[in-house]
Design an enzyme around this catalytic site. Structure first.
Site, PDB file in Angstrom:
ATOM      1  N   LYS A 255       0.859  -1.177   0.000  1.00  0.00           N
ATOM      2  CA  LYS A 255       0.000   0.000   0.000  1.00  0.00           C
ATOM      3  C   LYS A 255       0.897   1.228   0.000  1.00  0.00           C
ATOM      4  CE  LYS A 255      -3.117   2.658   3.034  1.00  0.00           C
ATOM      5  NZ  LYS A 255      -4.056   2.682   4.175  1.00  0.00           N
ATOM      6  N   ASP A 260      -2.662  10.256   3.343  1.00  0.00           N
ATOM      7  CA  ASP A 260      -4.059   9.844   3.543  1.00  0.00           C
ATOM      8  C   ASP A 260      -4.779  10.873   4.401  1.00  0.00           C
ATOM      9  OD1 ASP A 260      -6.459   8.588   3.957  1.00  0.00           O
ATOM     10  OD2 ASP A 260      -5.645   6.974   5.221  1.00  0.00           O
ATOM     11  N   LYS A 267     -10.224  12.947   7.906  1.00  0.00           N
ATOM     12  CA  LYS A 267      -9.706  12.599   9.230  1.00  0.00           C
ATOM     13  C   LYS A 267      -9.669  13.839  10.116  1.00  0.00           C
ATOM     14  CE  LYS A 267      -6.494   8.880   7.934  1.00  0.00           C
ATOM     15  NZ  LYS A 267      -7.097   7.807   8.727  1.00  0.00           N
ATOM     16  N   ASP A 278       1.661   6.567   5.356  1.00  0.00           N
ATOM     17  CA  ASP A 278       0.692   5.596   4.848  1.00  0.00           C
ATOM     18  C   ASP A 278       1.189   4.885   3.583  1.00  0.00           C
ATOM     19  OD1 ASP A 278      -1.656   4.331   5.514  1.00  0.00           O
ATOM     20  OD2 ASP A 278      -2.938   5.673   4.324  1.00  0.00           O
ATOM     21  N   ASP A 337     -12.201   6.935   3.843  1.00  0.00           N
ATOM     22  CA  ASP A 337     -10.949   6.774   4.593  1.00  0.00           C
ATOM     23  C   ASP A 337     -10.494   5.303   4.626  1.00  0.00           C
ATOM     24  OD1 ASP A 337      -8.760   7.538   6.036  1.00  0.00           O
ATOM     25  OD2 ASP A 337      -9.827   7.788   7.945  1.00  0.00           O
ATOM     26  N   GLU A 339      -9.419   3.578   2.336  1.00  0.00           N
ATOM     27  CA  GLU A 339      -8.976   3.654   0.939  1.00  0.00           C
ATOM     28  C   GLU A 339      -7.903   2.626   0.593  1.00  0.00           C
ATOM     29  OE1 GLU A 339      -7.623   5.342   3.309  1.00  0.00           O
ATOM     30  OE2 GLU A 339      -5.531   4.983   2.837  1.00  0.00           O
ATOM     31  N   ARG A 341      -7.593  -0.486   1.254  1.00  0.00           N
ATOM     32  CA  ARG A 341      -8.154  -1.747   0.749  1.00  0.00           C
ATOM     33  C   ARG A 341      -8.690  -1.575  -0.672  1.00  0.00           C
ATOM     34  NH1 ARG A 341     -12.259  -2.133   5.716  1.00  0.00           N
ATOM     35  NH2 ARG A 341     -10.599  -0.862   6.598  1.00  0.00           N
TER      36      ARG A 341
HETATM   37  N1  BES Z   1      -4.143   4.675   6.878  1.00  0.00           N
HETATM   38  C1  BES Z   1      -5.274   4.424   7.693  1.00  0.00           C
HETATM   39  C2  BES Z   1      -4.971   3.461   8.829  1.00  0.00           C
HETATM   40  C3  BES Z   1      -4.177   4.021   9.968  1.00  0.00           C
HETATM   41  C4  BES Z   1      -4.796   4.803  10.933  1.00  0.00           C
HETATM   42  C5  BES Z   1      -2.857   3.724  10.096  1.00  0.00           C
HETATM   43  C6  BES Z   1      -4.046   5.281  11.997  1.00  0.00           C
HETATM   44  C7  BES Z   1      -2.128   4.189  11.175  1.00  0.00           C
HETATM   45  C8  BES Z   1      -2.712   4.973  12.113  1.00  0.00           C
HETATM   46  C9  BES Z   1      -6.390   3.810   6.869  1.00  0.00           C
HETATM   47  O1  BES Z   1      -6.477   4.233   5.558  1.00  0.00           O
HETATM   48  C10 BES Z   1      -7.655   4.188   7.538  1.00  0.00           C
HETATM   49  O2  BES Z   1      -7.947   5.345   7.559  1.00  0.00           O
HETATM   50  N2  BES Z   1      -8.394   3.226   8.061  1.00  0.00           N
HETATM   51  C11 BES Z   1      -9.585   3.478   8.773  1.00  0.00           C
HETATM   52  C12 BES Z   1     -10.606   2.435   8.387  1.00  0.00           C
HETATM   53  C13 BES Z   1     -11.980   2.725   8.882  1.00  0.00           C
HETATM   54  C14 BES Z   1     -12.544   3.927   8.150  1.00  0.00           C
HETATM   55  C15 BES Z   1     -12.838   1.512   8.631  1.00  0.00           C
HETATM   56  C16 BES Z   1      -9.279   3.423  10.254  1.00  0.00           C
HETATM   57  O3  BES Z   1      -8.501   2.569  10.678  1.00  0.00           O
HETATM   58  O4  BES Z   1      -9.781   4.268  10.987  1.00  0.00           O
HETATM   59 ZN    ZN Z   2      -4.703   4.859   4.693  1.00  0.00          ZN
HETATM   60 MG    MG Z   3      -7.618   6.002   5.378  1.00  0.00          MG
END
Ligand code: BES
Ligand code: ZN
Ligand code: MG
Length: 488
Positions: A255, A260, A267, A278, A337, A339, A341
């Site tokens: 990824k 992000d 966010k 990210d 968010d 994204e 996946r």
């Molecule tokens: N890049 C983030 C995951 C992340 C969050 C990594 C905090 C490190 C620290 C990912 O793209 C994301 O935003 N995931 C969301 C998924 C949710 C919307 C289902 C998350 O983990 O909040």
């Molecule tokens: Zn992300």
């Molecule tokens: Mg995200």
């Protein structure tokens, strides 16, 4: 940035050594090398006595003389049967930091005391030197550069393994560098150019798919993320043919979200700067490319990174949008968010269809939830194939890059069933890391596959001591290079 180190082995006796700094070690309650007495007289015994130094791990004594060795540091290795190569890696990181304090350009290491004739120990030791030395100074106008150029190993040492450790250390540091660059510098185009550079090496071939071609090729899921950003996304594919012609390649997928913001599902501002990390899954893939380019293992590999920003531009995807992935599955985007996946859905299914890999492993800072489950001490591991999972666990133990398996039982796939499309990009209740894994599983077909959620381990860990004080860790480069070696 990683600084170049030259390693040399000199099989001479300690009395012949001429150096400003000599580093040795001793196990708990064992006697220091007798030849130190000829270098330092009886002062070594009195120093040991005065400091009540018994060889405990983490303790050291230092002595000065006006002879051929001006200074000696003796490190404790602790109890002999509790010592292992990871403790040595850690110790080497502490040692190199102390060497740097001494501002010397070369240093002599008492190889026999550290057991460096053993290949695992030798590799771990030079990895530790490189990892411990790492600092990211690219944007500091006043740089506190390292003086150390040369490490001379006195006695028996496995030079091949020492040099391999050096390459792996440099590769981890390269992955750290990529992670640490800010998003205004490190764009998808920057990553594509890095891949082009590496691909000049023997046995490498590169293909870059530009965002302009995504829709035409059916990469609708990746495109749904890329479209919100002005900075053009890149699908980076690098083939390495070190194995037999016709052998299926091993797929390594990352990824590569260079930033992000969350997109329209924006966010909150606190610590959003960390979302420059990210792309650390992609950085792991790049670190592995670097190691493979230098070490040329006998295996075919296809490396792939989905590189994009996730921005809330006027053309960005909206919650509720429905898109079609490369394998034909339709996806309801309920949260922009989630994204990573969406990008990986297309990268995995494209690589799976075009390259028919023997197996695939992906690396992704995919969920905040993995931090809730495992903190920053272990990477979340999921997959559809017990053998591959076990191989990764074994490499995890061998390298002390900790992985912990989470289940991907079919029940979890119910949580991503879509209301209007085949699937949706978020779960329904809890188990955020697993539902993300269950989502990815939809895009790998029957190919053996594992997913490593590195959101907790890609930056943040401060232990063991070879981890950096700040920033990206280069997680899973050592882990997966160990796996590559076992497969080749
Ligand atoms: N890049 C983030 C995951 C992340 C969050 C990594 C905090 C490190 C620290 C990912 O793209 C994301 O935003 N995931 C969301 C998924 C949710 C919307 C289902 C998350 O983990 O909040
Ligand atoms: Zn992300
Ligand atoms: Mg995200």
């Amino acid at each position: 940035m990683s600084q170049k180190l030259l390693l040399e082995v000199k099989n001479i006796s300690i009395d012949k050594v001429n150096t400003s700094l000599f580093v040795s070690s001793v196990f708990k309650n064992e006697k220091v090398n007798k030849s130190f007495h000829s270098l330092f007289g009886k002062t070594i015994d009195s120093a040991i006595k005065t400091d009540s130094f018994k060889g405990d791990l983490g303790k050291k004594i230092e002595l000065y003389s006006d002879g051929k060795v001006s200074k000696i540091s003796v490190y404790g290795l602790g109890v002999k049967n509790k010592f292992d190569s990871d403790k040595l890696r850690s110790l080497a990181a502490n040692i190199v930091r102390n060497i740097e304090i001494n501002k010397v350009s070369s240093v002599c290491i008492d190889s026999n005391s550290f057991g460096l004739d053993d290949s695992d120990n030798a590799q771990a030791f030079s990895e530790g030197l490189l990892l411990g030395q790492y600092k990211f100074l690219d944007y500091k106008s006043k740089q506190d550069k390292s003086n150390l150029k040369k490490v001379i190993f006195i006695g028996n040492a496995n030079l091949n393994s020492l040099n391999k450790g050096l390459v792996i250390g440099e590769s981890v540091n390269y992955a750290r560098d990529l992670g640490n660059h800010p998003a205004n510098i490190l764009t998808p185009t920057y990553l594509a150019n890095e891949a082009k550079e590496i691909s000049k090496t023997k046995n490498f071939k590169i293909k870059i798919i530009d965002v302009k071609e995504f829709q035409k090729l059916g990469l609708g899921s990746f495109y749904s993320v890329a479209r919100g950003a002005k900075e053009p996304a890149k699908f980076i594919i690098v083939e390495y043919s070190g194995g037999k012609k016709g052998d299926k390649p091993f797929g390594l997928i990352g990824k590569g979200l260079t930033f992000d913001t969350g997109g329209i599902s924006l966010k909150p501002p606190a610590r959003m700067d960390e979302m420059k990390f990210d792309m650390c899954g992609g950085a792991t893939v790049f670190g592995l490319m670097k190691a493979v380019a230098a070490l040329q293992p006998k295996l075919n590999i296809v490396f792939a990174v989905g590189a994009s920003e996730n921005m809330p531009g006027s053309d960005a995807s909206r919650p509720g949008d429905i898109v079609k992935a490369y394998n034909g599955k339709t996806i309801e985007i309920l949260n922009t968010d989630a994204e990573g996946r969406l990008v990986l859905a297309d990268v995995l299914s494209y690589i799976n269809e075009k390259y028919k890999p023997s197996a695939m492993v992906d690396f992704a800072t995919l969920t905040g939830a993995v931090l809730v489950a495992l903190g920053n001490r272990a990477t979340g591991l999921m997959g559809n194939n017990e053998d591959l999972i076990n191989q990764i666990k074994e490499s995890g133990t061998a390298t002390n890059e900790k992985v912990w398996q989470l289940p991907l039982w079919p029940e979890y796939s119910k949580d991503i069933k879509g209301k209007y499309a085949d699937i949706q990009n978020i779960g329904k209740a809890g188990a955020g890391t697993i539902t993300a894994g269950a989502f990815l599983k939809e895009f790998v077909g029957d190919t053996p596959w594992c997913h490593l959620d590195i959101a907790g381990t890609a930056w943040g860990p401060k232990e063991p001591s070879y981890q950096p004080k700040v920033g990206a860790t280069g997680v899973a480069v050592r882990l997966i290079y160990d796996l590559i070696e076992k497969k080749s």
